[in-house]
Design a protein around this motif. Sequence first.
Motif, PDB file in Angstrom:
ATOM      1  N   VAL A 176       0.860  -1.171   0.000  1.00 30.79           N
ATOM      2  CA  VAL A 176       0.000   0.000   0.000  1.00 30.79           C
ATOM      3  C   VAL A 176       0.903   1.229   0.000  1.00 30.79           C
ATOM      4  N   VAL A 177       0.676   2.122  -0.925  1.00 25.72           N
ATOM      5  CA  VAL A 177       1.504   3.322  -1.050  1.00 25.72           C
ATOM      6  C   VAL A 177       0.737   4.512  -0.464  1.00 25.72           C
ATOM      7  N   ASP A 178       1.274   5.089   0.593  1.00 27.98           N
ATOM      8  CA  ASP A 178       0.686   6.287   1.190  1.00 27.98           C
ATOM      9  C   ASP A 178       1.688   7.420   1.024  1.00 27.98           C
ATOM     10  N   VAL A 179       1.286   8.466   0.327  1.00 34.40           N
ATOM     11  CA  VAL A 179       2.230   9.541  -0.009  1.00 34.40           C
ATOM     12  C   VAL A 179       2.905  10.138   1.217  1.00 34.40           C
ATOM     13  N   PHE A 180       2.162  10.253   2.307  1.00 37.52           N
ATOM     14  CA  PHE A 180       2.712  10.860   3.520  1.00 37.52           C
ATOM     15  C   PHE A 180       3.901  10.062   4.035  1.00 37.52           C
ATOM     16  N   HIS A 181       3.850   8.757   3.868  1.00 38.72           N
ATOM     17  CA  HIS A 181       4.893   7.890   4.406  1.00 38.72           C
ATOM     18  C   HIS A 181       6.114   7.775   3.489  1.00 38.72           C
ATOM     19  N   VAL A 182       5.927   7.997   2.199  1.00 40.17           N
ATOM     20  CA  VAL A 182       7.010   7.663   1.255  1.00 40.17           C
ATOM     21  C   VAL A 182       7.558   8.841   0.439  1.00 40.17           C
ATOM     22  N   TRP A 183       6.945  10.008   0.531  1.00 42.48           N
ATOM     23  CA  TRP A 183       7.287  11.101  -0.394  1.00 42.48           C
ATOM     24  C   TRP A 183       8.753  11.517  -0.338  1.00 42.48           C
ATOM     25  N   TRP A 184       9.396  11.374   0.816  1.00 45.42           N
ATOM     26  CA  TRP A 184      10.775  11.812   1.055  1.00 45.42           C
ATOM     27  C   TRP A 184      11.808  10.866   0.456  1.00 45.42           C
ATOM     28  N   ASP A 185      11.400   9.683   0.017  1.00 43.88           N
ATOM     29  CA  ASP A 185      12.331   8.598  -0.291  1.00 43.88           C
ATOM     30  C   ASP A 185      13.053   8.837  -1.620  1.00 43.88           C
ATOM     31  N   PRO A 186      14.388   8.922  -1.591  1.00 45.44           N
ATOM     32  CA  PRO A 186      15.133   9.155  -2.838  1.00 45.44           C
ATOM     33  C   PRO A 186      14.937   8.033  -3.856  1.00 45.44           C
ATOM     34  N   ASP A 187      14.521   6.872  -3.375  1.00 42.89           N
ATOM     35  CA  ASP A 187      14.352   5.719  -4.266  1.00 42.89           C
ATOM     36  C   ASP A 187      12.875   5.485  -4.616  1.00 42.89           C
ATOM     37  N   LEU A 188      12.017   6.467  -4.344  1.00 38.81           N
ATOM     38  CA  LEU A 188      10.562   6.262  -4.450  1.00 38.81           C
ATOM     39  C   LEU A 188      10.107   5.761  -5.811  1.00 38.81           C
ATOM     40  N   TYR A 189      10.543   6.416  -6.875  1.00 40.99           N
ATOM     41  CA  TYR A 189       9.990   6.080  -8.193  1.00 40.99           C
ATOM     42  C   TYR A 189      10.489   4.730  -8.701  1.00 40.99           C
ATOM     43  N   ASN A 190      11.720   4.400  -8.367  1.00 39.63           N
ATOM     44  CA  ASN A 190      12.189   3.036  -8.663  1.00 39.63           C
ATOM     45  C   ASN A 190      11.338   1.994  -7.955  1.00 39.63           C
ATOM     46  N   GLN A 191      11.028   2.280  -6.708  1.00 42.01           N
ATOM     47  CA  GLN A 191      10.309   1.290  -5.908  1.00 42.01           C
ATOM     48  C   GLN A 191       8.840   1.184  -6.327  1.00 42.01           C
ATOM     49  N   ILE A 192       8.243   2.295  -6.737  1.00 40.25           N
ATOM     50  CA  ILE A 192       6.873   2.221  -7.255  1.00 40.25           C
ATOM     51  C   ILE A 192       6.852   1.369  -8.518  1.00 40.25           C
ATOM     52  N   SER A 193       7.824   1.595  -9.369  1.00 46.95           N
ATOM     53  CA  SER A 193       7.912   0.813 -10.594  1.00 46.95           C
ATOM     54  C   SER A 193       8.122  -0.674 -10.277  1.00 46.95           C
ATOM     55  N   ARG A 194       8.991  -0.919  -9.305  1.00 48.27           N
ATOM     56  CA  ARG A 194       9.245  -2.312  -8.885  1.00 48.27           C
ATOM     57  C   ARG A 194       7.971  -2.980  -8.355  1.00 48.27           C
ATOM     58  N   TYR A 202      -3.753   3.060  -2.558  1.00 46.62           N
ATOM     59  CA  TYR A 202      -3.035   4.327  -2.696  1.00 46.62           C
ATOM     60  C   TYR A 202      -3.722   5.351  -1.798  1.00 46.62           C
ATOM     61  N   HIS A 203      -2.951   5.928  -0.866  1.00 48.40           N
ATOM     62  CA  HIS A 203      -3.495   6.867   0.124  1.00 48.40           C
ATOM     63  C   HIS A 203      -2.901   8.260  -0.086  1.00 48.40           C
ATOM     64  N   VAL A 204      -3.747   9.254   0.008  1.00 54.75           N
ATOM     65  CA  VAL A 204      -3.254  10.633  -0.162  1.00 54.75           C
ATOM     66  C   VAL A 204      -3.591  11.502   1.042  1.00 54.75           C
ATOM     67  N   SER A 205      -2.741  12.498   1.239  1.00 55.11           N
ATOM     68  CA  SER A 205      -2.895  13.576   2.209  1.00 55.11           C
ATOM     69  C   SER A 205      -1.805  14.570   1.800  1.00 55.11           C
ATOM     70  N   ASP A 206      -1.199  15.294   2.718  1.00 54.58           N
ATOM     71  CA  ASP A 206      -0.087  16.155   2.325  1.00 54.58           C
ATOM     72  C   ASP A 206       0.835  16.351   3.528  1.00 54.58           C
ATOM     73  N   TRP A 207       2.063  16.775   3.246  1.00 56.25           N
ATOM     74  CA  TRP A 207       3.030  17.053   4.322  1.00 56.25           C
ATOM     75  C   TRP A 207       3.101  18.571   4.477  1.00 56.25           C
ATOM     76  N   ILE A 208       2.578  19.052   5.601  1.00 60.41           N
ATOM     77  CA  ILE A 208       2.504  20.505   5.775  1.00 60.41           C
ATOM     78  C   ILE A 208       3.720  21.050   6.519  1.00 60.41           C
ATOM     79  N   VAL A 209       4.017  22.312   6.213  1.00 59.64           N
ATOM     80  CA  VAL A 209       5.200  22.985   6.765  1.00 59.64           C
ATOM     81  C   VAL A 209       4.755  24.287   7.430  1.00 59.64           C
ATOM     82  N   PRO A 210       5.127  24.574   8.683  1.00 57.90           N
ATOM     83  CA  PRO A 210       5.840  23.651   9.573  1.00 57.90           C
ATOM     84  C   PRO A 210       4.958  22.485   9.978  1.00 57.90           C
ATOM     85  N   THR A 211       5.597  21.367  10.255  1.00 54.67           N
ATOM     86  CA  THR A 211       4.873  20.145  10.606  1.00 54.67           C
ATOM     87  C   THR A 211       4.493  20.209  12.087  1.00 54.67           C
ATOM     88  N   PRO A 212       3.197  20.226  12.388  1.00 57.61           N
ATOM     89  CA  PRO A 212       2.794  20.503  13.765  1.00 57.61           C
ATOM     90  C   PRO A 212       3.020  19.361  14.743  1.00 57.61           C
TER      91      PRO A 212
END
Lengths: 273, 273
Positions: A176-194, A202-212
Amino acid sequence: MGNIETIERLSLNQITTDKWNLREAVDGCARADIPSIAIWRHKLTELGLAESKKVVQDAGLSVSSLCRGGMFPAATNLERQERIEDNKRAIEEAAELGTDVLVLVCGPAPDKDIDAARKMVAEGIEQIIPFAQEHGIKLGIEPLHPMYAAERSVIVTLNQANTLVEQFKTDAVGVVVDVFHVWWDPDLYNQISRASGKILGYHVSDWIVPTPDLLMGRGMMGDGVIDLRKIRNAVEKAGYKGPIEVEIFNEEIWNRPGDQVLGQIKERYLEFV
Amino acid sequence: MGNIETIERLSLNQITTDKWNLREAVDGCARADIPSIAIWRHKLTELGLAESKKVVQDAGLSVSSLCRGGMFPAATNLERQERIEDNKRAIEEAAELGTDVLVLVCGPAPDKDIDAARKMVAEGIEQIIPFAQEHGIKLGIEPLHPMYAAERSVIVTLNQANTLVEQFKTDAVGVVVDVFHVWWDPDLYNQISRASGKILGYHVSDWIVPTPDLLMGRGMMGDGVIDLRKIRNAVEKAGYKGPIEVEIFNEEIWNRPGDQVLGQIKERYLEFV
């Protein structure tokens, strides 16, 4: 690929409107024409399983997933066996509710040995696969953000989840791919393809700044820094065309009227996801 | 390998006693026989660079590192150039203070394009290498925990840091390993081994449960879940025998009397690190 043009794949992950019980969440989805809902197990206790199922069916909603199984590592063999039994109950509940996906939040280590805990996760999943297959349920390994490694999941990258999936060699296990958990990963697109052909949610939300806050700091889609469209495109290229769950832990959003939140979710979904 | 038997490699990262100014921190180290200190640039403004240097030298302390250069990505070329100039000032300050390591906290992306920001980091480091070499300063790329990806560093794994180091092919660039930032990484021990001969600093604290806060939630060594001894052994096996900095962001620790904190640091260092 561009905007999503309809909300036919949109699913409300029930935690996003945490103040609502299941009946209220189902009614809210019906009013908002949201076709699908993801259910949390602790919310089933309010109405009971049979009544919960009836409420969802009567409203004509489909269930995108049940949250959650997992939590495999524990200090003793007895405790680990109890977790297995609890996972079997979760599989039965998922089947009863008519979804085919049980989301696995794999659990933290019982001590400082994170590698040993990762082995316990693999052993735990292996033990429940036959039971999941008998019930027509797929197990979705959801890597959580590394900031939850000590409290929720020793599986913290899509790479790890993919490696587990490949190890089991069965369609009964995926990721299960949740953007909040994986967005930072330098290898993300390789791993999605894999993960092609093995993505179960597929889960969506967003990473807000500053992170409360670590747990309650997720944002509404469009309010943060995640390139949602780029990730969705990659997930679709990997063959996933299923429900897109909106899953937001955020006190401020929880405190808003649910109908208002669902209205905003639909707008933001069409604009940003 | 077992316990550390003396505190001769112990260094106080100044942020751990944030309520102290540099003179107070230096005096505290002297009273506690802690031989080394890591200095933060914003703390230099209190006494000025020349007086800061004198205070440290008069106490006979060595400076393990200066925190921090980096912050390379920015929206415009002009801003990025300003960051380069600021990094050159940091290099000069490091040289003046008699340390040979400038810690790089590489910076967040100016927009949603995290990959582009990562390229800006590589370009930024490349630009300051000659200046660092002229001043005898090594640049220590410190991967930060992924929970800081949006606000502090797009470099979030030791893998990324190692890849950058290998790209530059010069002894002027290495990595800094901070347990708090890397303990969760399934690839940690491979990457520490890969960093052999290129480790420029080692920082310790602990990951406490429950984690109270993203920034201020670090714990004293021994209070959390990190297998500190295992990581130190790996870092030493990779050839690092330099200072071990204690770097703790924690309001509760900051509010305690500094001498008491230093006393506890020494105990915990000998027992857990």
